[in-house]
Design a protein around this motif. Structure first.
Motif, short mmCIF file in Angstrom:
data_model
loop_
_atom_site.label_atom_id
_atom_site.label_comp_id
_atom_site.label_asym_id
_atom_site.label_seq_id
_atom_site.Cartn_x
_atom_site.Cartn_y
_atom_site.Cartn_z
N ARG A 179 0.82 -1.21 0.00
CA ARG A 179 0.00 0.00 0.00
C ARG A 179 0.86 1.26 0.00
N SER A 180 0.21 2.37 -0.27
CA SER A 180 0.84 3.67 -0.14
C SER A 180 1.18 3.94 1.32
N ALA A 181 2.21 4.73 1.56
CA ALA A 181 2.61 5.06 2.93
C ALA A 181 1.52 5.82 3.67
N ARG A 182 0.65 6.51 2.93
CA ARG A 182 -0.42 7.29 3.57
C ARG A 182 -1.71 6.50 3.72
N ASP A 183 -1.71 5.27 3.30
CA ASP A 183 -2.92 4.44 3.31
C ASP A 183 -3.03 3.76 4.66
N ARG A 184 -4.00 4.17 5.45
CA ARG A 184 -4.11 3.66 6.81
C ARG A 184 -5.41 2.88 6.97
N GLY A 185 -5.31 1.69 7.52
CA GLY A 185 -6.49 0.87 7.77
C GLY A 185 -6.54 0.43 9.21
N ALA A 186 -7.75 0.36 9.77
CA ALA A 186 -7.92 -0.08 11.16
C ALA A 186 -8.01 -1.60 11.21
N PRO A 187 -7.26 -2.27 12.08
CA PRO A 187 -7.26 -3.74 12.12
C PRO A 187 -8.62 -4.28 12.55
N ALA A 188 -8.92 -5.49 12.09
CA ALA A 188 -10.23 -6.09 12.34
C ALA A 188 -10.51 -6.28 13.83
N TRP A 189 -9.46 -6.51 14.63
CA TRP A 189 -9.71 -6.77 16.04
C TRP A 189 -10.29 -5.56 16.76
N LEU A 190 -10.17 -4.37 16.18
CA LEU A 190 -10.77 -3.20 16.81
C LEU A 190 -12.29 -3.29 16.83
N ALA A 191 -12.88 -3.86 15.77
CA ALA A 191 -14.34 -4.04 15.76
C ALA A 191 -14.76 -4.98 16.89
N ARG B 77 -3.77 6.97 31.60
CA ARG B 77 -3.26 5.59 31.65
C ARG B 77 -4.22 4.64 30.97
N ASN B 78 -5.53 4.94 31.02
CA ASN B 78 -6.53 4.12 30.37
C ASN B 78 -6.93 4.75 29.04
N VAL B 79 -7.77 4.08 28.29
CA VAL B 79 -8.14 4.54 26.95
C VAL B 79 -9.61 4.97 26.95
N ASP B 80 -9.84 6.21 26.55
CA ASP B 80 -11.19 6.71 26.37
C ASP B 80 -11.74 6.17 25.04
N MET B 81 -12.77 5.34 25.11
CA MET B 81 -13.29 4.68 23.91
C MET B 81 -13.90 5.67 22.93
N GLY B 82 -14.46 6.76 23.44
CA GLY B 82 -15.00 7.79 22.55
C GLY B 82 -13.91 8.46 21.75
N ARG B 83 -12.81 8.78 22.41
CA ARG B 83 -11.67 9.38 21.71
C ARG B 83 -11.07 8.40 20.70
N LEU B 84 -11.03 7.12 21.10
CA LEU B 84 -10.48 6.12 20.20
C LEU B 84 -11.33 6.00 18.94
N ARG B 85 -12.65 6.02 19.09
CA ARG B 85 -13.52 5.94 17.93
C ARG B 85 -13.34 7.16 17.03
N THR B 86 -13.21 8.33 17.63
CA THR B 86 -12.98 9.54 16.83
C THR B 86 -11.69 9.44 16.03
N ALA B 87 -10.62 8.97 16.68
CA ALA B 87 -9.34 8.80 15.98
C ALA B 87 -9.48 7.83 14.83
N MET B 88 -10.24 6.78 15.04
CA MET B 88 -10.46 5.77 14.00
C MET B 88 -11.24 6.37 12.84
N ALA B 89 -12.31 7.11 13.14
CA ALA B 89 -13.14 7.69 12.09
C ALA B 89 -12.38 8.72 11.27
#
Length: 638
Positions: free
Chosen positions: A305-317, A363-375
């Motif tokens: 892929r292109s260096a700028r082509d970013r995909g979210a791994p399936a395990w995130l779903a 220290r923990n992960v905010d799931m809302g922020r994580l979803r925003t980063a993914m979107a």
């Protein structure tokens, strides 16, 4: 130093780089395979452990996400005190800076170049002083030969304004991104320009060092191109306009290696090799054609892929489905990924990647922020890497920074000498501008990727396959001006707004998700079937459904439908009316997590986060059309 000291693993040249004081301003020229990454990791460890520089006081920037992932992975494993130092791409760092100094500027929706220019202006205008001023002690920059245009200007302003210590590393002989500068005359001036600037700006204070050993090429064959490095380096640094001579010398060396054909023997050789192999092509179009031939020959592989082509791994779903609360703890993360089946040694880097993606420092992960980063496509680089593969097909550019046991370089052919013109219909047609020096450096990069074996291959027949004007895709054409025979498929071509089964076709969305998770694999062939003969929306093709083994698994995105419309549009007043009924020759690149409508996900029983699995497509498709009556001819007068 005692026997266990990690510095004992360094050569004298590497040690000279590593042990410079924190306030030193160092320019390192490092050839291919010179142990650059190992040296930088030890340099970072030395800065933190010996010079007592805090990890947060060090800025590490590099050109590609692949380099970021490698640096992060190796600092976690071997970095000692440097394991908490953060490496970023220029684009990622620029966005982070802009979000701190101008959060309401809409930077997430702007282009990469716009963000880089915005970061440069923020530094020039003093807006970054509070964010960086007292905390920036040392800057480490990798691949500085690739700094051209806005990125070069941003780095120059950063080093000039804050005057930190720095360690900048590059190789003018591997400068291959001049083509990103649109103006041809300005492009020629960009090669080696950063090296000139840093020498002129810092003068006698600048410490220049070299890494000259090669630890990659283990055989004379794999090191064939290395003797050409010094001449390429001198030409690049001097800005000399080179002729095709060195390119032809490199080609001559390449042609002395064993030739591999795309026949039964070639397929067997590529498919049975025990180590890692790359087939490197001058263009992405060649890579697509060779990939298609390999699939037809039954050879499993991965298209780079292109260096700028970013995909979210399936395990995130899976993660979003299993985590009910708004906060993800480390222990809960370990439980979920263990149930998913991820290897234990991947837990630490993936957890750090999630925390970086959430971008709140907790220290923990905010799931809302994580979803925003993914979107927004802002997941940390270590989460977005392509899965490993024993055989990779890539363009020369996309192979930059990678290495393989065996490399097959597709012969790029001879370069045009002087200004080429062709006669057609009494008119003279100018050929595209060819930067001869950059073409030589590009071939040098390709030929210096192998550890063991270097082979060559003749280019595939590329008649009527060319880059589609105005689209970031390759297309199939014909000797008939009006004919369109195929279009490239890549990331973003499957609808992610709605889960499969709820839009375009009706299936149980939960069963489709289960099928995507268990029944669809990388390399599987799919068909893109037209639902209706005509489009119901202006500026877009009809809807197409993605079919895998007779099961629908997705719908084509509006972006691809728009691109297909423009590909089929022959002129300003022409409206496409004969759409392909089928697109074949398309493969599954991967199955990935995607973020869409939260309401649609909730209605489909897929949770409230709006995250589900979506197939990513790849390949140069072939169009199939409905049969037309013999008396109906195409009007070629448009």
């Amino acid at each position: 130093m005692n026997a266990s000291d990690p510095l004992d693993e360094l050569t004298d040249e590497q040690r000279a780089v590593v042990e410079q004081p924190a306030d030193a301003q160092v320019l390192v020229t490092a050839g291919p395979g010179a142990g650059k990454t190992h040296t930088l990791i030890r340099r970072l460890d030395f800065l933190v452990s010996e010079e007592e520089v805090g990890p947060g006081e060090i800025l590490v920037l590099t050109f590609s996400r692949a380099a970021v992932r490698e640096l992060r992975a190796r600092t976690i494993t071997h970095g000692g005190s440097a394991r908490h130092v953060r490496a970023q791409t220029f684009d990622s760092w620029a966005l982070d800076l802009l979000m701190k100094v101008d959060a309401g500027g809409g930077w997430e929706e702007r282009s990469f170049d716009a963000r880089i220019e915005g970061a440069r202006r923020a530094i020039e205008d003093g807006l970054a002083e509070e964010e960086l001023g007292g905390d920036l002690v040392h800057v480490v920059i990798d691949e500085v030969q690739d700094l051209v245009g806005p990125r070069r200007e941003m780095v120059e302003v950063l080093l000039d304004e804050f005057d930190p210590g720095f360690t900048v590393v590059g190789d003018p002989a591997q400068s291959i991104y001049g083509f990103t500068v649109p103006d041809v005359e300005q492009r020629a001036q960009e090669t080696g320009r950063f090296f000139t600037w840093v020498r002129r700006t810092f003068g006698e204070d600048l410490i220049e060092l070299r890494l000259t050993s090669n630890f990659r090429a283990c055989t004379a064959e794999s090191g064939l191109a290395l003797p050409h490095g010094p001449e390429l380096r001198r030409d690049a640094e001097s800005g000399r306009v080179a002729g095709p001579g060195i390119h032809e010398e490199l080609r001559g060396s390449l042609r002395t290696t064993l030739s591999l054909d795309m026949d039964e023997f070639g397929f067997l050789s590529l498919g049975s090799h025990e180590g890692t192999t790359a087939v490197l092509c001058r263009t992405n179009g060649q890579a697509l054609l060779l990939s298609g031939s390999l699939w037809q020959g039954g050879v499993h592989h991965r298209l780079q892929r292109s260096a700028r082509d970013r995909g979210a791994p399936a395990w995130l779903a899976f993660l979003f489905r299993k985590v009910d609360g708004s906060i993800l703890t480390r222990s809960r993360f370990e439980e979920v990924v263990s149930a998913y089946g991820l290897p234990v040694d991947e837990v630490e880097p993936l957890w750090l990647g999630l925390r970086r993606s959430a971008r709140d420092g907790a220290r923990n992960v905010d799931m809302g922020r994580l979803r925003t980063a993914m979107a927004l496509g802002r997941l940390a680089d270590e989460l977005t890497a392509q899965p490993p593969a024993s055989l990779v097909v890539s363009s020369f550019h996309r192979a930059k920074g990678l290495e393989f046991d065996r490399v097959v370089v597709v012969d790029p052919g001879s370069l045009p000498v002087g200004e080429q013109k062709s006669e057609k219909g009494g008119r003279k047609k100018r050929e595209r501008h060819v930067d001869v020096a950059e073409e030589a450096r590009l071939l040098y990069v390709a030929m210096t990727r192998p550890r063991q074996e270097l082979l060559h291959m003749d280019p595939p027949e590329q008649y009527f396959v060319r880059s589609a004007p105005g689209l970031d895709r390759w297309g199939r054409y014909s000797f008939r001006r009006w004919a369109r025979l195929g279009l490239e498929l890549h990331a973003g071509d499957v609808c992610t707004e709605f889960p499969a089964g709820t839009h375009g076709f009706t299936e149980d969305p939960q069963k489709v998700q289960e099928y995507l998770a268990t029944g669809v694999r990388q390399g599987d062939e799919v068909r893109l079937e037209r639902l209706l003969p005509d489009s119901d929306e202006p500026g877009r093709s009809p809807h197409y459904v993605v079919v895998h083994q007779e099961r629908p698994i997705g719908m084509l995105s509006d972006r691809l439908r728009s691109d297909l419309y423009h590909f089929m549009k022959l002129g300003p007043s022409y409206e496409p009316r004969n759409w392909p009924c089928l697109l074949s020759g398309v493969r599954i690149d991967s199955v990935e997590a995607s973020a869409g409508s939260e309401a649609a996900g909730l209605r489909a029983g897929l949770g409230s986060r709006g995250v589900w699995l979506t197939p990513r497509l790849t390949g140069l498709s072939t169009f199939e059309y409905d049969p037309k009556p013999e008396e109906e001819n195409h009007d070629d007068s448009t």
